[in-house]
Scaffold this active site. Structure first.
Site, PDB file in Angstrom:
ATOM      1  N   SER A   1      90.483 -65.856  68.782  1.00  0.00           N
ATOM      2  CA  SER A   1      89.367 -65.711  69.712  1.00  0.00           C
ATOM      3  C   SER A   1      88.149 -66.441  69.195  1.00  0.00           C
ATOM      4  O   SER A   1      88.058 -66.776  68.015  1.00  0.00           O
ATOM      5  CB  SER A   1      89.039 -64.231  69.900  1.00  0.00           C
ATOM      6  N   LYS A   2      87.254 -66.673  70.116  1.00  0.00           N
ATOM      7  CA  LYS A   2      86.020 -67.394  69.832  1.00  0.00           C
ATOM      8  C   LYS A   2      85.230 -66.754  68.705  1.00  0.00           C
ATOM      9  O   LYS A   2      84.583 -67.438  67.934  1.00  0.00           O
ATOM     10  CB  LYS A   2      85.151 -67.374  71.090  1.00  0.00           C
ATOM     11  N   ARG A   3      85.312 -65.437  68.648  1.00  0.00           N
ATOM     12  CA  ARG A   3      84.498 -64.732  67.661  1.00  0.00           C
ATOM     13  C   ARG A   3      84.813 -65.178  66.236  1.00  0.00           C
ATOM     14  O   ARG A   3      83.975 -65.155  65.369  1.00  0.00           O
ATOM     15  CB  ARG A   3      84.690 -63.212  67.799  1.00  0.00           C
TER      16      ARG A   3
END
Ligand code: GLU
Length: 491
Positions: free
Chosen positions: A260-262
């Protein structure tokens, strides 16, 4: 039968690295069979549409070298066009086709109109959750008499069209990656096919499109595995042959959570912006979930086309390992030489204002060669090469070799300058310089370090840098002597 595969993104943002992998595998399957690769845009969810997304996805695929045979493309001005005779390749332009087939499903008793309100569905879900029941539509409208339903539709009542899944038994299919997969029909929802706004859902459109676009192999993410029985049921109702299915496992972060982007960049564009080479990304992505079963790790796109085997795709999630990506990038930088190297790196150097691009191409290649194996990505390249263009400020003390002294530097540097002055411009290349200076060192009974260290630091202005002769060659005789002059002034 001609193999036809497709990549079918929804235009909701940038192309994700996971999407690139899906597209790549589909592309490889088509190409290794002499088939066609299509790009279709699945834009039936109007709320999630992001302006510019289609253009950016096409550019990312192009950047990676994945060329399409049919579907959505960009013309020379960057405008979206469509190529191929099975179009349109954008779902929102195919509404009539969906409508016609939805009508057929209904007429044949394989679908029904559902009038349940959003509130009822919400209550149902809450009830199911509170009672730990499987969630899903309870088929409330399935038994409404069709003529009664038709009257309600005609009176303008809001409704959707739902697929009639068999209530009993099991659905089994053979996935190319997972083998036989079985689902209990009672647990499969009567999926919405046409929404209240008249748009099809993904589940309906994907089947109609894959059929009419004559897709033979569907390669897509794991998240669609559980929907596949619904899709296959549609193929059955329409009496169509279903394509082969291949569901790819998720990409994972190092901690095994979903990528994920996180936790870092996930868009292909982020990586191209950072100066990863397309060949490196493609090779890296190909290995996320596949390997040839040999030691070989470097594969060009052409080699992948030859050697990729769908049976060798792994079932478990593949970890996205950035260090491995850096390694690939460095391998490809190593391989790149001459004009190919210049072509790839030049924009970064021009952007940083170091060169104009009009310089001699061989000289530019030599400049880049100096640092290409020390950087991980091209973003680091201008910074690494800056010392060639602007001599950094440095402290005279770093001119002193670890086993030497300032007195020694004061003695040797002027002699070295004198000697270098006698070397002709013709002989000014790294090989010749190395042998001439080497002989001179021996003749004068100096140690290598006491000469080469201050020479290198004078030319680079830094403690760590490429070797002195490589730098001297790229700087040329005048600049080299000028920098030695600066060093002499400091001591
Ligand atoms: N539009 C779907 C997605 O982006 C495609 C799934 C499929 O390939 O069937 O996930």
């Amino acid at each position: 039968m001609m193999v036809r595969t497709r990549f079918a993104p929804s235009p909701t943002g940038f192309l994700h690295v996971g999407g690139l992998r899906t597209a790549l595998y589909a592309y490889l399957i088509a190409k290794q069979n002499g088939g066609k690769f299509l790009l279709r845009i699945e834009d039936t969810d109007r709320k999630r549409f992001v302006e510019g997304s289609i253009e950016s996805m096409i550019s990312s695929l192009k950047w990676a070298g994945i060329e399409i045979d049919e579907g959505v493309e960009l013309d020379s001005e960057g405008k979206i066009i469509q190529v191929g005779d099975k179009g349109p390749y954008v779902q929102s332009e195919r509404l009539d086709l969906y409508k016609k087939h939805a009508d057929q499903l209904l007429a044949e008793g394989n679908a029904y109109q559902c009038f349940c309100t959003a509130e009822r569905l919400e209550d149902l879900k809450n009830y199911q959750q509170a009672n730990k029941l499987p969630t899903g539509y309870d088929k409330f409208c399935r038994d409404i008499d069709p003529s009664e339903a038709q009257k309600r539709v005609e009176s303008g009542e809001s409704h959707v069209l739902r697929l009639k899944m068999p209530k009993e038994g099991e659905s089994t299919f053979t996935d190319l990656i997972r083998g036989d997969v079985t689902f209990k029909n009672e647990l499969i929802d009567d999926q919405v096919m046409i929404k209240t706004d008249g748009f099809p859902t993904y589940h309906f459109a994907v089947v109609i499109d894959d059929h009419f676009m004559e897709i033979t192999h569907v390669v897509r993410g794991d998240e669609w595995l559980s929907s596949t029985p619904k899709h296959l049921q549609l193929y059955k109702y329409f009496n169509w042959e279903a394509p082969q299915m291949a569901h790819l496992s998720l990409l994972l972060n190092a901690d095994k959570s979903k990528l994920s982007k996180r936790q870092g960049d996930v868009a292909v564009k982020d990586y191209s912006d950072k100066g990863y080479l397309p060949q490196a990304i493609v090779n890296f992505v190909a290995f996320l979930g596949w390997n040839p079963g040999t030691e070989k790790e470097i594969f060009s796109l052409e080699e992948l086309v030859k050697e990729f085997k769908i049976e060798k795709i792994i079932k478990s999630g593949a970890v996205f390992n950035l260090e491995k990506l850096d390694w690939y990038n460095q391998q490809y930088l190593k391989i790149l030489k001459g004009q190919d190297l210049v072509k790839v790196c030049l924009p970064w150097l021009i952007n940083a204002g170091l060169v104009t691009g009009k310089e001699d191409q061989d000289w530019l290649a030599a400049v880049i060669e100096l640092e290409k194996e020390r950087v991980k990505t091209l973003v680091e390249l201008p910074e690494a090469l800056k010392f060639l263009f602007v001599l950094p400020e440095y402290d005279a003390q770093i001119l002193v070799w670890k086993k030497g002294s300032m007195d020694e530097v004061k003695k040797i540097l002027p002699l070295l300058v004198e000697f270098l002055n006698t070397i002709s411009a013709q002989d000014w290349n790294k090989e010749k310089l190395q042998s001439l200076v080497g002989e001179w060192i021996v003749k004068n009974e100096f140690s290598n370090g006491s000469v080469l260290w201050p020479l290198r630091v004078s030319l680079s202005g830094q403690q760590n840098s490429p070797g002195p002769f490589e730098i001297a060659e790229v700087l040329g005789k005048d600049k080299t002597l000028e920098r030695l002059g600066e060093a002499s002034k400091k001591i």
